[in-house]
Design a protein around this motif. Structure first.
Motif, PDB file in Angstrom:
ATOM      1  N   UNK A 187       0.817  -1.205   0.000  1.00 59.87           N
ATOM      2  CA  UNK A 187       0.000   0.000   0.000  1.00 59.87           C
ATOM      3  C   UNK A 187       0.846   1.248   0.000  1.00 59.87           C
ATOM      4  N   UNK A 188       0.245   2.339   0.458  1.00 58.34           N
ATOM      5  CA  UNK A 188       0.904   3.648   0.417  1.00 58.34           C
ATOM      6  C   UNK A 188       0.877   4.324   1.782  1.00 58.34           C
ATOM      7  N   UNK A 189       1.454   3.708   2.807  1.00 54.17           N
ATOM      8  CA  UNK A 189       1.413   4.331   4.135  1.00 54.17           C
ATOM      9  C   UNK A 189       2.165   5.652   4.160  1.00 54.17           C
ATOM     10  N   UNK A 190       1.527   6.673   4.772  1.00 54.86           N
ATOM     11  CA  UNK A 190       2.129   8.001   4.896  1.00 54.86           C
ATOM     12  C   UNK A 190       2.546   8.572   3.541  1.00 54.86           C
ATOM     13  N   UNK A 191       1.937   8.071   2.454  1.00 58.70           N
ATOM     14  CA  UNK A 191       2.261   8.585   1.131  1.00 58.70           C
ATOM     15  C   UNK A 191       3.459   7.935   0.473  1.00 58.70           C
ATOM     16  N   UNK A 192       4.093   6.961   1.147  1.00 59.32           N
ATOM     17  CA  UNK A 192       5.218   6.257   0.535  1.00 59.32           C
ATOM     18  C   UNK A 192       4.660   5.146  -0.354  1.00 59.32           C
ATOM     19  N   UNK A 196       5.965  -2.243   0.971  1.00 58.39           N
ATOM     20  CA  UNK A 196       5.679  -3.661   1.200  1.00 58.39           C
ATOM     21  C   UNK A 196       6.097  -4.033   2.614  1.00 58.39           C
ATOM     22  N   UNK A 197       5.190  -4.689   3.354  1.00 56.10           N
ATOM     23  CA  UNK A 197       5.510  -5.230   4.671  1.00 56.10           C
ATOM     24  C   UNK A 197       5.048  -6.679   4.714  1.00 56.10           C
ATOM     25  N   UNK A 198       5.684  -7.483   5.545  1.00 50.53           N
ATOM     26  CA  UNK A 198       5.323  -8.900   5.589  1.00 50.53           C
ATOM     27  C   UNK A 198       5.069  -9.337   7.020  1.00 50.53           C
ATOM     28  N   UNK A 199       4.375 -10.454   7.143  1.00 49.52           N
ATOM     29  CA  UNK A 199       4.084 -11.011   8.455  1.00 49.52           C
ATOM     30  C   UNK A 199       3.328 -12.311   8.294  1.00 49.52           C
ATOM     31  N   UNK A 220      -3.500  -9.666  11.102  1.00 45.90           N
ATOM     32  CA  UNK A 220      -2.119  -9.935  10.698  1.00 45.90           C
ATOM     33  C   UNK A 220      -1.164  -9.037  11.454  1.00 45.90           C
ATOM     34  N   UNK A 221       0.089  -9.487  11.587  1.00 45.45           N
ATOM     35  CA  UNK A 221       1.105  -8.622  12.197  1.00 45.45           C
ATOM     36  C   UNK A 221       1.940  -7.917  11.130  1.00 45.45           C
ATOM     37  N   UNK A 222       1.578  -8.070   9.840  1.00 50.35           N
ATOM     38  CA  UNK A 222       2.214  -7.255   8.803  1.00 50.35           C
ATOM     39  C   UNK A 222       1.838  -5.798   9.057  1.00 50.35           C
ATOM     40  N   UNK A 223       2.809  -4.906   9.018  1.00 46.69           N
ATOM     41  CA  UNK A 223       2.567  -3.506   9.374  1.00 46.69           C
ATOM     42  C   UNK A 223       1.538  -2.869   8.448  1.00 46.69           C
ATOM     43  N   UNK A 232      -3.553  -3.997  -0.631  1.00 50.30           N
ATOM     44  CA  UNK A 232      -3.654  -5.440  -0.830  1.00 50.30           C
ATOM     45  C   UNK A 232      -2.963  -6.219   0.282  1.00 50.30           C
ATOM     46  N   UNK A 233      -3.611  -7.293   0.699  1.00 51.36           N
ATOM     47  CA  UNK A 233      -2.978  -8.323   1.522  1.00 51.36           C
ATOM     48  C   UNK A 233      -2.932  -9.568   0.649  1.00 51.36           C
TER      49      UNK A 233
END
Length: 474
Positions: A187-192, A196-199, A220-223, A232-233
């Motif tokens: 996704x686009x957290x904080x505009x970034x 990609x984060x995983x968990x 999920x524990x993915x940030x 997307x997850x």
């Protein structure tokens, strides 16, 4: 795009999401304790599998190269009127340089699920109240989005963009997802963009998240941070298993992610999407009953063990008789899913497709029995309730409001046709009918039941912009 009624905006604006909610307050923290020395042991840590479907996977990069072009940035703009102590006086606005309106902007995420048609799934709260929505693709193109529809109670929204050189994510079977499965959030957290984060999947079927509508979340524990909403997850095959929706933090969303992220299962999102495409709205069925959570006191009154849990039927409405339930029945499971409370049964109903078959496990007179029934839709046009309500369209209260305030009761007036009979009697869009002289009710099913015999005089108690008054329906 039509703005949501004032009541919906107030109830749902801060419900949850990528701009995250912080409703979990009670956190137990155990201080570290010194322990006697013990022989060294080898700790087993979770690790990514080396292969998927027999194919080596030393890196997530090949999968992400296929996935990331399908995840987009969602930019919204909303024109907000600027209020002043001087009201609308243009002289004072010019004197102090106060504009009549300002533009509020926000950023979220979305997922292309149909490249041929240009369909994008996101969260309802990402685009709620927006006057303009634009989509930025991974290749840098920015396109204007067309709003197709949304469902506030599941927080799913559907948009459409021109279908040119698009890439879509294949949809997974979310029912096969299990705790411990590896997942990746994009996704686009904080505009970034394209973060990609995983968990791993911490749990499935979560339905006890405060202040949210109908729930069947993947935890999920993915940030998942502000701006991830609608993203997307995916599983390690690059298939879409969920739409990222909410993260929770006891210190507020700006404190960062603490491993409590929630996503809408793609099976649920796909069902909502299909209804929006077919009819432009989401319709839900009902069993036609009122229930109450069974506690030790109620269990004793029913002659059941104090440990009994479930939802006891307290009232069966006219149409609800078709459900096969009776007053005093205790529903303990629905389609094999454990039911521990009245809220759990209501949540179950709200997540099922209209007219779907339902098998209920019931305690009746202390004996186990099974009831097979269907969820039936309620008409929402006032004319089918009472001729004096002609021109009005009704709906149940937003589920998020019911969860925030378990005592909330009433019926929402979604629309009122101009110069209709209901309009001439004073009923308006956004009104909340909280009581009537025809009888007591909690929701739309109850309201319909009270007016079915068409009382000689119909008086509605209405809440409008915080003020309560009575309307005599002529």
């Amino acid at each position: 795009m039509r703005a949501a009624p004032t009541l919906l905006a107030l109830v749902l604006a801060a419900a949850f999401g990528g701009f995250a909610a912080t409703a979990m307050r009670d956190v137990l923290q155990q201080p570290a304790q010194a322990e006697p020395a013990a022989p060294a042991t080898v700790r087993t840590l979770a690790a990514l599998p080396t292969a998927v479907d027999g194919q080596p996977l030393p890196s997530l990069a090949p999968m992400l190269q296929r996935v990331t072009p399908s995840v987009v940035s969602v930019h919204t703009k909303q024109r907000v009127r600027v209020n002043t102590p001087f009201g609308n006086d243009p002289f004072f606005r010019r004197m102090f340089g106060i504009p009549e309106e300002r533009i509020a902007e926000s950023l979220g995420s979305g997922v292309i699920v149909d490249a041929a048609q240009g369909y994008i799934l996101t969260n309802h709260h990402v685009i709620e109240g927006a006057d303009d929505v634009s989509i930025t693709l991974s290749d840098g193109r920015t396109l204007t989005a067309e709003f197709i529809g949304s469902d506030p109670d599941t927080d799913v929204a559907l948009m459409k963009i021109p279908s040119e050189r698009l890439s879509a994510i294949p949809l997974a079977d979310a029912s096969a997802l299990q705790p411990g499965d590896f997942v990746v959030a994009v996704g686009n957290p904080f505009g970034f963009s394209q973060t990609v984060t995983s968990g791993i999947v911490s749990a499935v079927g979560r339905s006890n998240v405060p202040g949210v509508g109908f729930q069947n979340f993947i935890q999920t524990d993915a940030s998942i941070n502000p701006g991830n909403s609608g993203g997307a997850l995916v599983n390690l095959r690059g298939e879409l298993v969920g739409i990222n929706t909410a993260s929770f933090n006891t210190r507020g969303s700006m404190a960062g992610n603490i491993g409590l992220g929630f996503a809408i299962p793609i099976d649920l999102a796909r069902n909502v999407m299909q209804q929006l495409l077919d009819t432009g709205e989401v319709r839900r069925g009902t069993l036609g009953v009122d229930t109450q959570t069974v506690d030790a006191r109620i269990a004793e009154g029913l002659g059941l063990p104090a440990t009994t849990r479930g939802a006891v039927v307290t009232r069966v409405y006219g149409g609800g008789a078709q459900s096969g339930l009776r007053t005093g029945d205790v529903v303990t499971a629905a389609n094999g899913q454990r039911i521990d409370s009245s809220d759990a049964l209501r949540n179950f109903q709200g997540l099922q497709p209209l007219d779907s078959a339902v098998t209920l496990d019931v305690l009746r007179n202390g004996e186990n029995t099974r009831v097979t029934t269907r969820l039936r839709a309620l008409p929402r046009d006032g004319a089918s309730y009472d001729a004096r309500l002609t021109g009005a369209t009704f709906a149940d209260l937003p589920e998020a409001l019911r969860r925030q305030n378990p005592r909330a009761r009433g019926v929402l007036v979604e629309r009122v046709a101009a110069d209709s009979r209901a309009y001439r009697s004073g009923l308006r869009e956004g009104d909340l009918i909280v009581a009537a002289n025809s009888g007591e009710f909690r929701d739309l099913a109850g309201f319909r039941d009270t007016v079915v015999e068409e009382p000689r005089q119909l008086v509605l108690q209405v809440s409008r912009r915080g003020r309560i008054g009575n309307l005599i329906m002529e």
